[in-house]
Scaffold this motif. Structure first.
Motif: not given
Lengths: 534, 319
Positions: A2, A90, A105, A169, A173, B184, B186-187, B190-193
């Motif tokens: 990925k 995403k 977040n 972060k 990415r 969290n 939401a966090a 937000s990274v696709g988990i």
């Protein structure tokens, strides 16, 4: 696997070319609010592009659409020359778009490095190599001059540092378009300066940045171009160097349609509410009230205008007893009420229409009747010491429902079943029917239908003129503060930047200059807001 | 024999380890769920169900190991069902957990009666018992050997799980994701988990650990099933994981504390004290421990209490 899919080279798209184009974006929310109307917006690679506009202008909606949080009803997004449907955050991340929200977040108890790499962790197979994570984050931080220890826990960091974690972060990415939603709102001046330095460094490295703000000075400092949004529409894109601060303020602040509200002239009586030198810092240490003083007199409507977050909320909570100021005092009818509880303040003849009606205004699952009597439970007219007299309470509720035109089947249905406008009428009926000396109306008509707005405006004017009620009206609706208020306070960064004894003489252009901090009255001029010596 | 002699006797310390084992399993079950931000209240009923399953399956197949396997599979299955009702059908997790506990208290009795025709205990069923392990070298060390060697194989598995849990949470990618989701969601999203998937996984693992604890009760601690054989150990285990800060070492320490309380209750019942009073001891310790823990945590968090309040407000808003 990925990881490889997402990996891309930030240099594969030429600097100065149009990297993003959003065209004809229209978004209507479920409640009928038209947030974006045929918005056109484009960004060039390698620039810092400001989106400016007042609160509620539609900036956030546009960015939510770009980041996949919301879907547009019409319009097209073209990223790096290709039309894209961004159905989720995403997908946005995969395309190379990253966003730093105002509310972070992050997982507080995890380390900086863990927060940054999660989802794309370094390590072989199922194993997570903490050391590689530290190294990767440290290298990234060094490259862009972020002073941050990858091993520290996020909960031990200052707000400014947390924001850096969010930016890292995004960089980790490999995003090349970074959206920052009012990033400086939570920062100290020093942190802001540091952030700007880093943003310029990112720009030099070929990153593209969208900078959402309503602070003119900041935009002038670091942005190349800007797009102004007002009332859901784009008002043009400009080179920053072509516009003066005054031009920007005129473009940003203004009414498209002036709705005149007729009201008899005010005959102000004696002062009933006084604030003197109120000071307060929030939990992040940011100064929210910085020496606020004013007097409110019987029979007048005193408006409070300002860009949201300038301290209006804290001011409302400080005078109503919901928050204890760090310094200064509040007097109600000559008696000091600083530090008293909301209940004690209310008992002295104070009513409060809170800006957040669903949290502080009504109890959703409780009947209209019970919501209506919530501020007079101990009143002898409703029954004895321990019990309510059912007949009396329902008679009162029936009377208020009729008087305030609350549309409902019966007053015994839960308040949450009503429409927004009717819920607000329940709050207004409860707060005004006790005939308070002082009524604090904070955003009394936000997000409700036109009929309800008109009704509430009429009631406010009638009570202030006929019953001598003193109204402190806080609103971000320009039309409302300008048309309803007799005199007006403007707040900027926690202090009062202007006081206008006669609102009818004030133009919106002038108001914009005070709201955006471009102009500030002298101490002497501001003394006019004080009618009484304490 | 006086109390001092009792407490330092090898039999007493060996009892502590015996009593600690099921609590540690339950503690691990609570820990993994909590790490993923889920509250598995049904640890007790999963233990109870697995305890019965182990007895019945080992009796039918004649193999203690197949019995254990069956018990564990049933535990995982129950964890999955609870996850399904909570995360896919959106049932309230607390009520759900309480319902499972109440249902299986009666349900295990009923199932045992249906399967064996017996009520109360399954002593008539030819169920198997898991073996004890005598550790070479260790068993030859005087005193230490007597305390640490010769326990049931599940006791050593519990210890191994505790160590593995540490590595799983902190040294694997999945562990990091679980912790992220727990703190969290939401966090993490937000990274696709996929946080729902992670929570399902945590509930299945939680069910697995609880099942080991249940099997220990009926196939090691005792050699039969009886009504309410777990006697609240699932709840004590959840208290242990909370008390241990949802960390493997902390949970082990807290489980040992409860193990000591159990062992003391066991041992001093031979003195002339009312047994009802003595059997309250572990629970009293639980309450004292939890209160101490929250006061201790409260003090630790005090400087940032205001910030915490703000964060909570935000949470409420997003909810």
């Amino acid at each position: 696997m990925k990881q490889e899919m997402i990996h891309r080279d930030p240099d594969d798209f030429p600097i100065g070319e149009e990297i993003l184009r959003m065209s004809g974006i229209t978004k209507v929310y479920g409640n009928g609010v038209l947030a974006n109307e045929n918005v056109n917006f484009s960004v060039k690679k390698g620039e810092i592009h400001a989106i400016m506009g007042e609160n509620g202008a539609g900036k956030s909606t546009l960015m939510k659409i770009l980041f996949g949080n919301e879907q547009p009803d019409r319009g097209e997004i073209c990223f790096k020359g290709r039309t894209q449907t961004i159905e989720s955050p995403k997908k946005a991340v995969e395309l190379g778009i990253g966003m730093v929200y105002q509310h972070f977040n992050l997982a507080e108890s995890l380390t900086v490095a863990e927060n940054i790499v999660v989802g794309q962790e370094p390590g072989r197979g199922i194993l997570f190599r903490q050391k590689s994570a530290y190294d990767a984050v440290e290298e990234l931080a060094r490259k862009y001059a972020f002073d941050i220890d990858p091993k520290s826990r996020v909960r031990d960091l200052s707000v400014g540092k947390k924001q850096k974690v969010e930016i890292l972060k995004i960089l980790y990415r490999n995003s090349e378009l970074i959206i920052l939603d009012e990033p400086t709102a939570v920062l100290t001046p020093q942190e802001t300066e540091e952030l700007f330095h880093q943003l310029l460094l990112l720009k030099q490295n070929g990153y593209t940045i969208i900078f959402i703000s309503h602070k003119i000075n900041e935009v002038k400092t670091i942005c190349d171009r800007m797009t102004i949004i007002r009332a859901g529409k784009t008002r043009g894109t400009y080179e920053i160097s072509e516009l003066s601060a005054n031009d920007i303020s005129v473009l940003m602040v203004g009414r498209d349609v002036v709705q005149k509200i007729e009201k008899p002239a005010a005959k102000p009586g004696k002062t009933v509410l006084s604030a003197r030198d109120l000071r307060y810092r929030n939990e992040h240490g940011a100064v929210m009230l910085d020496g606020v003083s004013f007097d409110l007199r019987q029979g007048e409507i005193l408006g409070v205008a300002g860009v949201e977050g300038s301290g209006q909320r804290e001011l409302a909570e400080a005078v109503s007893g919901m928050l204890r100021p760090e310094g200064g005092a509040v007097y109600l009818d000559g008696r000091e009420i600083t530090g008293k509880t909301p209940g004690e303040v209310r008992a002295l003849g104070f009513s409060h229409i809170h800006e957040d009606r669903m949290t502080y205004g009504v109890a959703k699952n409780v009947s209209i009747t019970e919501n209506l009597i919530a501020n007079r439970c101990a009143s002898p007219e409703l029954g004895g010491k321990a019990f309510f007299d059912g007949k009396k309470t329902s008679a009162l509720a029936q009377k208020l429902v009729e008087e305030y035109q609350i549309v409902c089947k019966t007053p015994s249905v839960p308040a949450g079943m009503l429409s927004g406008g009717n819920i607000q009428k329940v709050v207004v009926a409860r707060e005004m029917s006790v005939e308070p000396q002082v009524l604090l109306a904070n955003q009394p008509t936000r997000g409700i239908d036109v009929g309800a707005v008109e009704f509430i405006h009429e009631r406010l004017i009638r009570d202030s003129r006929e019953k001598g009620c003193a109204v402190l009206l806080i609103s971000s609706d320009l039309n409302e503060v300008l048309e309803m208020s007799d005199s007006l306070l403007v707040m900027y960064k926690g202090h009062i930047s202007g006081y206008f004894a006669d609102v009818s003489a004030l133009t919106e252009q002038e108001l914009g200059l005070y709201m955006l901090g471009l102009k500030r009255q002298s101490e002497q001029e501001l003394k006019e807001a004080l009618h009484e010596k304490v | 024999m006086n109390v001092g002699q009792l407490i330092f006797s090898t039999t007493f310390l060996a009892t502590v380890i015996r009593m600690t084992t099921p609590i540690l399993f339950a503690g691990l079950a609570g820990l993994i769920a909590s790490q993923a931000g889920v509250m598995n209240l049904a640890v007790e009923s999963i233990m109870l169900t697995s305890a019965l399953a182990g007895v019945l399956i080992s009796a039918w197949t004649g193999s203690a190991w197949i019995g254990l396997l069956g018990a564990v599979l049933i535990g995982i299955g129950m964890g999955f069902i609870i996850a399904y009702t909570a995360f896919t059908l959106h049932a309230d997790m607390v009520l759900n957990g309480v319902a499972f506990n109440l249902m299986m208290t009666g349900g295990t009795m009923f199932l045992m009666y249906v399967a064996t025709g017996q009520k109360g205990t399954s002593t008539g069923v030819p169920s198997k018992v898991l073996p004890t392990v005598s550790i070479p070298l260790l068993r030859d060390i005087p005193y230490v050997g007597e305390v640490l060697s010769g326990h049931n194989v599940l006791t050593y598995i519990a210890m191994a799980f505790t160590v593995l849990m540490f590595y799983f949470l902190f040294k694997t990618k999945l562990g990091l994701r679980i912790r992220m989701v727990g703190e969290n969601p939401a966090a993490a999203e937000s990274v696709g988990i996929n946080s729902k998937k992670i929570k399902y996984l945590a509930m299945c693992l939680s069910g697995m650990f609880a099942a080991f604890g249940g099997a220990y009760m009926s196939m090691a601690y005792m050699s039969w099933f009886q009504n309410n054989i777990t006697a609240g150990r699932g709840f004590i285990g959840m208290a242990a994981s909370a008390l241990g800060g949802n960390m493997p070492l902390g949970t082990l320490m807290a489980s040992l504390l409860f193990g000591v309380a159990d062992a003391v209750a066991n041992t001093i019942s031979s003195l002339n004290l009312p047994s009802e009073l003595v059997s309250m001891l572990p629970y009293v310790i639980t309450i004292i421990g939890l209160v101490y823990y929250s006061i201790y945590l409260g003090r630790k968090k005090a400087p940032s209490a205001k910030a915490g309040k703000g964060a909570k407000k935000e949470e409420e808003k997003t909810a």
